[in-house]
Design an enzyme around this catalytic site. Structure first.
Site, mmCIF file in Angstrom:
data_model
loop_
_atom_site.group_PDB
_atom_site.id
_atom_site.type_symbol
_atom_site.label_atom_id
_atom_site.label_comp_id
_atom_site.label_asym_id
_atom_site.label_seq_id
_atom_site.Cartn_x
_atom_site.Cartn_y
_atom_site.Cartn_z
ATOM 1 N N GLY A 16 -21.403 5.584 62.776
ATOM 2 C CA GLY A 16 -22.518 5.144 63.608
ATOM 3 C C GLY A 16 -23.010 3.784 63.161
ATOM 4 C CB ALA A 17 -21.171 1.252 61.285
ATOM 5 C CG ASN A 91 -26.163 6.610 60.554
ATOM 6 O OD1 ASN A 91 -27.343 6.940 60.454
ATOM 7 N ND2 ASN A 91 -25.735 5.743 61.471
ATOM 8 C CB SER A 149 -33.790 14.282 61.205
ATOM 9 O OG SER A 149 -35.004 14.197 61.923
ATOM 10 C CE1 TYR A 162 -30.842 13.756 65.927
ATOM 11 C CE2 TYR A 162 -32.976 14.489 65.107
ATOM 12 C CZ TYR A 162 -31.936 13.576 65.100
ATOM 13 O OH TYR A 162 -32.001 12.489 64.259
ATOM 14 C CE LYS A 166 -29.503 14.100 62.507
ATOM 15 N NZ LYS A 166 -28.481 13.243 61.849
#
Length: 257
Positions: A16-17, A91, A149, A162, A166
């Site tokens: 996710g860069a 990420n 998160s 989500y 997480k």
């Protein structure tokens, strides 16, 4: 002066860069001397993101962390070019927001696939490279940082997919830390609160801003360039005896004993 966060000669894989936390992490780690293996689904955005970095120290690959064949190929190429994957910043993530009663199976699965299974794919495959080097005698085979998160620690309205993913990342982190500790491989997670990226635009909008800020003792949202300092710490020699931990970087919005 000794720089405890010097990453010279170490190869860090960041998923996710191309934007947000991933991009800011890549830039900071580059400044600390790291070689970079950067992964994102958007080839164009990834190319733009890496344009200002030293091309000799960057391997950029476009593809999805849900594709095991792609991840295996990236790790193999990174190992051949840089001598291994010495650190992984897991990420990559997406959101598909809906209340529980209205969430479709497709929305649920899309987030689980990227945010949980994708994390497992990268952890397992990059971790295998680290284990191999450990068994060959490398005393510092690698470290993994999984991005979680606050949603995975206290829940979140409208994002049960989500939050579940997480939370699962925390379990992956603890299990991997226990299993691979004997190889000298460290595995930790970072649980962020509200970071000022495109993903949190709705939360930070005028409609919700004051509500969220009221729950943050430091009274502000976290900026991306500030958020990634925790990543740099966790992948660096400065955190050499830390493993299996969840570092909260949230301004105090979630405080536990």
């Amino acid at each position: 002066m000794i720089n405890l966060m010097d990453m010279t000669g170490r190869n860090v894989m960041v998923t996710g860069a191309a934007q947000g936390i991933g991009l800011h992490a890549a830039k900071l780690l580059h400044e600390l001397g790291a070689n970079l293996t950067l992964v994102d689904t958007n080839a164009g955005t990834l190319a733009q993101a890496t344009a200002s970095l030293d091309a000799q120290r960057v391997l950029a690959k476009a593809g999805s962390v849900t594709d095991r064949g792609f991840v295996e190929a990236v790790v193999k190429e990174a190992a051949a070019r840089f001598g291994g994957v010495h650190a992984l910043v897991n990420n990559a993530g997406i959101t598909r927001t809906a209340m529980i009663s209205k969430m479709t199976p497709e929305q649920w699965q899309a987030v689980i696939d990227v945010n949980l299974t994708g994390v497992f794919n990268c952890l397992q495959i990059a971790g295998a490279d680290m284990v191999h080097r450990a068994e060959a005698g490398d005393k510092e085979p690698g470290t993994i940082v999984n991005i979680s998160s606050d949603a995975g620690r206290k829940g979140t309205v409208g994002q049960i997919n989500y939050g579940a993913a997480k939370s699962g990342v925390l379990g992956l982190t603890m299990s991997a830390a226990r299993e691979w500790g004997r190889h000298g491989i460290r595995v930790n997670s970072i649980a962020y609160g509200v970071v000022a990226t495109e993903m949190t635009e709705v939360v930070r909008s005028e409609k919700f801003r004051d509500k969220y800020l009221a729950n943050i003792p430091l009274g502000r949202f976290l900026e991306p360039d500030e958020a990634v300092k925790a990543i740099a710490f966790m992948v660096s020699p400065a955190s050499s005896f830390i493993t299996g931990q969840h570092l909260s970087v949230n301004g105090g919005s979630h405080i536990t004993a």
